[in-house]
Design an enzyme around this catalytic site. Structure first.
Site, PDB file in Angstrom:
ATOM      1  CB  CYS A  56      -2.645  10.816   9.497  1.00  0.00           C
ATOM      2  SG  CYS A  56      -1.315  11.060  10.703  1.00  0.00           S
ATOM      3  CG  ASP A  63      -2.933  12.708   5.438  1.00  0.00           C
ATOM      4  OD1 ASP A  63      -3.141  13.781   6.020  1.00  0.00           O
ATOM      5  OD2 ASP A  63      -2.285  11.775   5.924  1.00  0.00           O
ATOM      6  CB  VAL A  78      -0.945   0.499 -15.517  1.00  0.00           C
ATOM      7  CG1 VAL A  78      -1.120   1.982 -15.729  1.00  0.00           C
ATOM      8  CG2 VAL A  78      -1.774   0.025 -14.328  1.00  0.00           C
ATOM      9  CD  GLU A  79      -8.176  -1.255 -17.057  1.00  0.00           C
ATOM     10  OE1 GLU A  79      -8.876  -0.355 -17.577  1.00  0.00           O
ATOM     11  OE2 GLU A  79      -8.289  -1.611 -15.864  1.00  0.00           O
ATOM     12  CB  SER A  80      -6.979   3.823 -17.011  1.00  0.00           C
ATOM     13  OG  SER A  80      -8.115   3.494 -17.767  1.00  0.00           O
ATOM     14  CG  HIS A  97       1.877  12.867   3.073  1.00  0.00           C
ATOM     15  ND1 HIS A  97       0.653  12.353   3.426  1.00  0.00           N
ATOM     16  CD2 HIS A  97       1.888  14.127   3.536  1.00  0.00           C
ATOM     17  CE1 HIS A  97      -0.042  13.265   4.069  1.00  0.00           C
ATOM     18  NE2 HIS A  97       0.684  14.361   4.161  1.00  0.00           N
ATOM     19  CD  GLU A  98       7.178  11.848   3.884  1.00  0.00           C
ATOM     20  OE1 GLU A  98       7.490  12.985   4.263  1.00  0.00           O
ATOM     21  OE2 GLU A  98       6.292  11.168   4.461  1.00  0.00           O
TER      22      GLU A  98
END
Length: 166
Positions: A56, A63, A78-80, A97-98
């Site tokens: 936060c 969070d 994308v490579e994991s 969060h947004e």
């Protein structure tokens, strides 16, 4: 079925490395990609990250969330392992969060230039409230641009049951 040759894996350096370094703060440069062998097919790739953590920006408290990433690749995937390390890099990053879900989406758009992508963060309650931001993108002037608009308009019209929410 054939595997991938060295040329197709160019730019993938983290996979198979034993001496993994974990970033201490947000680091989009850790993301790696490789070529899509099936760019003529439209298909979804989905990642669920149930152990996402950020901070936060006001209190510095952690969070926790599950981050869902779904995308329709174009020329790159994308490579994991790099994605795991990238998401881990948010651990000491302070943002709302947004902001986190939008940053993740924009970083993946820059890296992959996907046909379509969506990122949904399902954050655990803090202060008695859950925040579940959702964002998406469809490549301009393609059918996926309309898909993005449609999915955004209808997003969460029928919320699913979540175990900790009665």
């Amino acid at each position: 079925m054939s595997g991938r040759n060295e040329c197709e894996l160019q730019g993938v350096s983290l996979l198979g490395t034993q001496n993994t370094k974990y970033p201490s703060d947000y680091d989009p440069t850790i993301l790696e990609c490789f070529s899509n062998k099936h760019p003529e097919n439209d298909y979804f790739v989905k990642f669920d990250c149930p152990e996402f953590t950020s901070l936060c920006p006001m209190t510095g408290q952690p969070d926790f969330a599950t981050i869902y990433i779904s995308y329709v690749p174009d020329k790159k995937l994308v490579e994991s392992k790099s994605l795991k390390l990238y998401l881990f890099s948010f651990r000491n990053h302070g943002d709302f969060h947004e902001d986190c879900v939008n940053i993740i989406m924009k970083d993946l758009i820059r890296l992959l230039e996907p046909k379509y992508i969506e990122v949904w963060g399902k954050f655990t309650p803090r202060g008695g409230i859950c925040i579940d931001p959702y964002c998406n993108y469809g490549k301009a002037e393609s059918a996926w641009a309309q898909t993005a608009l449609d999915r955004l308009h209808m997003h969460d019209m029928y919320p699913e049951t979540v175990n900790y929410r009665k």
